[in-house]
Design a protein around this motif. Structure first.
Motif, PDB file in Angstrom:
ATOM      1  N   GLU A  86       0.833  -1.213   0.000  1.00 53.04           N
ATOM      2  CA  GLU A  86       0.000   0.000   0.000  1.00 53.04           C
ATOM      3  C   GLU A  86       0.863   1.257   0.000  1.00 53.04           C
ATOM      4  O   GLU A  86       0.540   2.249  -0.676  1.00 53.04           O
ATOM      5  N   LEU A 143       0.915   4.101  -2.910  1.00 48.34           N
ATOM      6  CA  LEU A 143       0.654   5.510  -2.607  1.00 48.34           C
ATOM      7  C   LEU A 143       1.813   6.378  -3.083  1.00 48.34           C
ATOM      8  O   LEU A 143       1.599   7.446  -3.686  1.00 48.34           O
ATOM      9  N   THR A 177       7.753   8.685   1.075  1.00 46.28           N
ATOM     10  CA  THR A 177       6.440   8.343   1.615  1.00 46.28           C
ATOM     11  C   THR A 177       6.637   7.413   2.796  1.00 46.28           C
ATOM     12  O   THR A 177       7.433   6.471   2.724  1.00 46.28           O
ATOM     13  N   MET A 218       1.412   8.395   4.957  1.00 46.47           N
ATOM     14  CA  MET A 218       0.412   7.338   4.883  1.00 46.47           C
ATOM     15  C   MET A 218      -0.238   7.198   6.251  1.00 46.47           C
ATOM     16  O   MET A 218       0.433   6.949   7.251  1.00 46.47           O
TER      17      MET A 218
END
Length: 236
Positions: free
Chosen positions: A110, A114, A123, A177
């Protein structure tokens, strides 16, 4: 293409040799490698350890289980990490640490998704934390970590890999995130014996029934077993 660099060393101050501590008959590091290997967006996994003799057991384990191992400076962790990226180049680099044997490969996927969707330079789920400590994922562009290695000079920016990136949001595109639930107070990392005891209890309860157990299974188990959940609370 993405490469995951898993940092590991034997010289933990609070729990020396923890990465080789057994969990259900396998070294903790091997258990984490097993879980990371399920991430569909990671094309290559590399263990980055030091060139000190004390870390020979890590290199030996990697050889036995067929995982790439890069060795470099113990003190200049950023330099070691970046050298590993140069040895195993990829546009997208994932940073993981070997004290997180409950890591969730779905979160890794994930976070990579992203990162790529937002065209970010860096990130992570660790700066604005909503996930349990021990589910840490950091993803960065190769060009960003190369820039950090060239320019970072502060001691803590060499001893750790990513501070130079997230301290310069004016230069690097930073993406956080998050999840709706705030589980930041939960401790699923292994820094001490109590953490290791809790982790072993989780594996003992979940692994035989479902080796693919994820963070939702861990959370459900801990919510139903408060004694286990509180094993490492006092030392967290």
């Amino acid at each position: 293409m993405s490469v995951a660099i898993l940092q590991a060393r034997m010289s933990s101050r609070r729990l020396p040799g923890k990465v080789m501590a057994p969990i259900l008959g396998m070294p903790m590091l091997a258990r984490q490698i097993e879980r990371i290997g399920r991430a569909s967006r990671v094309q290559r996994l590399v263990v980055a350890t030091s060139d000190r003799p004390s870390d020979d057991p890590i290199a030996g384990l990697c050889e036995r289980i067929g995982v790439a191992c890069f060795r470099g400076s113990l003190e200049d962790v950023l330099g070691r990490f970046t050298a590993a990226v140069r040895a195993y180049p990829a546009d997208t680099v994932v940073r993981l640490t070997a004290d997180c044997p409950l890591t969730d490969w779905r979160l890794i996927d994930e976070c990579i998704a992203l990162h790529e969707r937002m065209n970010a330079d860096y990130t992570s789920n660790i700066i604005e934390r909503t996930y349990a400590d021990g589910l840490d994922v950091e993803v960065m562009k190769r060009a960003a970590i190369e820039a950090a290695d060239r320019e970072a000079s502060a001691q803590d920016e060499r001893e750790h890999v990513t501070p130079y990136l997230y301290r310069h949001p004016e230069r690097f595109r930073i993406v956080h995130m998050r999840q709706d639930a705030d589980e930041a107070a939960m401790r699923w990392t292994v820094d001490n014996e109590a953490d290791l005891d809790m982790t072993r209890a989780v594996y003992a309860a979940l692994h035989s029934k479902n080796p693919d157990f994820d963070r939702h299974d861990v959370l459900k188990f801990l919510q139903a077993n408060i004694r286990v959940a509180e094993m490492n609370h006092a030392l967290g």
